[in-house]
Write an enzyme that holds these catalytic residues in place. Structure first.
Site: not given
Length: 342
Positions: A164, A277
């Protein structure tokens, strides 16, 4: 003597087979269904947020039908602050031990750099050039050591360069980071599949930020995205105006449309997709949570994505596997696996 030669030849063939090159598309197919072992090795120190990983985790994970694990790992606290930025050998060995426990259960492994806030949050998202040369060189040094240390692992181990980055780093910075980290990885891992994303935009938009020329420059890349939308459901009740239920026709259409957009982009650039995710707070309505997981799984599978559910341990808000009790959240499993898959 003849028997010894035959045994030696078989050993070589088996070793070569275990390190055989696997295309990104085939690897995504083999990754299938996965689970994150979150908040353990990505804590400042393993054990800070959840008990250290044990071999039985992987026994239980494999037993219910998962094909791979994503192991988020933080390297910062285990790496020297000054050149040559040496990673603690004991930490490298610990990570290797955990990976091999997973492999013992015939689970593939995604290994990443996770929770590296010192690097990601040092600069602003609007900056076109990374602001700290020292941090940059430290990150390159970390991956140089990871790449060399795990170079003898079979291709069932995949590298994910950084988790991320897009919340704090621009598209241009992440493009450059991808290029330089991949060049380092390729010195010792010329055909290992590597997972990448882009900067400046999150969720389904993240992979779409990757420089197309970079995608075409290497035949062993897989693009990834994370999906926690809508956060007015997945983060109930912490998000303002959130609600515990999900599953209207509009809800499902929104999910399917988002995934289709990723698929269309991936087909255009000829790169397979990994959904690294997705998750829902356990405080949500159990039936809605199960339906959400079911629809994510069905849609991802229909489009050829591999996926990994986020599970962050007993103290977290998103839990699928209660590790200390060796128990699974039944509603989550009902959504993640049909009877035929278990």
């Amino acid at each position: 003597m003849k028997t010894a030669l035959i045994y030696s030849a078989l050993t070589v063939l088996l070793t070569q087979a275990s390190f055989a090159e696997t295309s990104p598309s085939e690897m995504v197919r083999q990754l299938g269904a996965g689970i994150n072992i979150g908040n353990v090795m990505s804590a400042p120190q393993e054990g800070n947020w959840a008990k250290p990983i044990e071999p039985f985790y992987f026994e239980d994970i494999r037993a219910v039908g998962f094909d791979h694990v994503r192991i988020p790992v933080r390297w910062d606290q285990h790496t020297d602050q000054s050149p040559p930025y040496r990673i603690d050998p004991d930490w490298l060995l610990r990570v290797k031990t955990v990976i091999e426990w997973a492999q013992d259960e015939d689970l593939k492994v995604v290994l990443n750099a996770h929770g590296e806030h010192w690097f990601i949050e040092a600069c602003g998202k609007r900056e076109e050039f990374y602001c700290s040369p020292e941090n940059w060189q430290r990150m390159l040094a970390i991956w140089a050591q990871i790449s060399a240390y795990f170079s003898d692992q079979p291709d069932a181990l995949l590298f994910e360069l950084i988790n991320e980055p897009y919340f704090h780093l621009s598209k241009k910075v992440v493009d450059k980071l991808n290029q330089e980290l991949l060049a380092i990885v390729r010195k010792h891992n010329p055909t290992r599949n590597v997972l990448i994303t882009g900067g400046g935009a999150n969720s389904i938009h993240a992979p779409m930020q990757i420089d197309p020329a970079f995608i075409q420059s290497d035949p062993h890349l897989i693009a990834w995205f994370h999906y926690h939308w809508p956060n007015t459901f997945t983060k109930y009740p912490e998000t303002k105006n959130s609600q515990p239920t999900w599953g209207t026709g509009e809800d499902i259409a929104f999910l399917e449309d988002n995934f289709l957009r990723v698929k269309q982009w991936a087909d255009q650039h000829q790169i397979p997709i990994y959904l690294g995710e997705y998750g829902v707070n356990n405080s949500s309505d159990p039936r809605s949570r199960a339906l959400y997981f079911k629809k994510v799984k069905e849609t991802a599978k229909s489009l050829g994505f591999a996926d990994a559910i986020w599970c962050a341990g007993p103290k977290a808000k998103k839990v699928v596997y209660y590790r200390e009790k060796r128990q699974w959240d039944k509603n989550s499993l009902d959504g993640l696996f049909s009877d035929s898959e278990q």
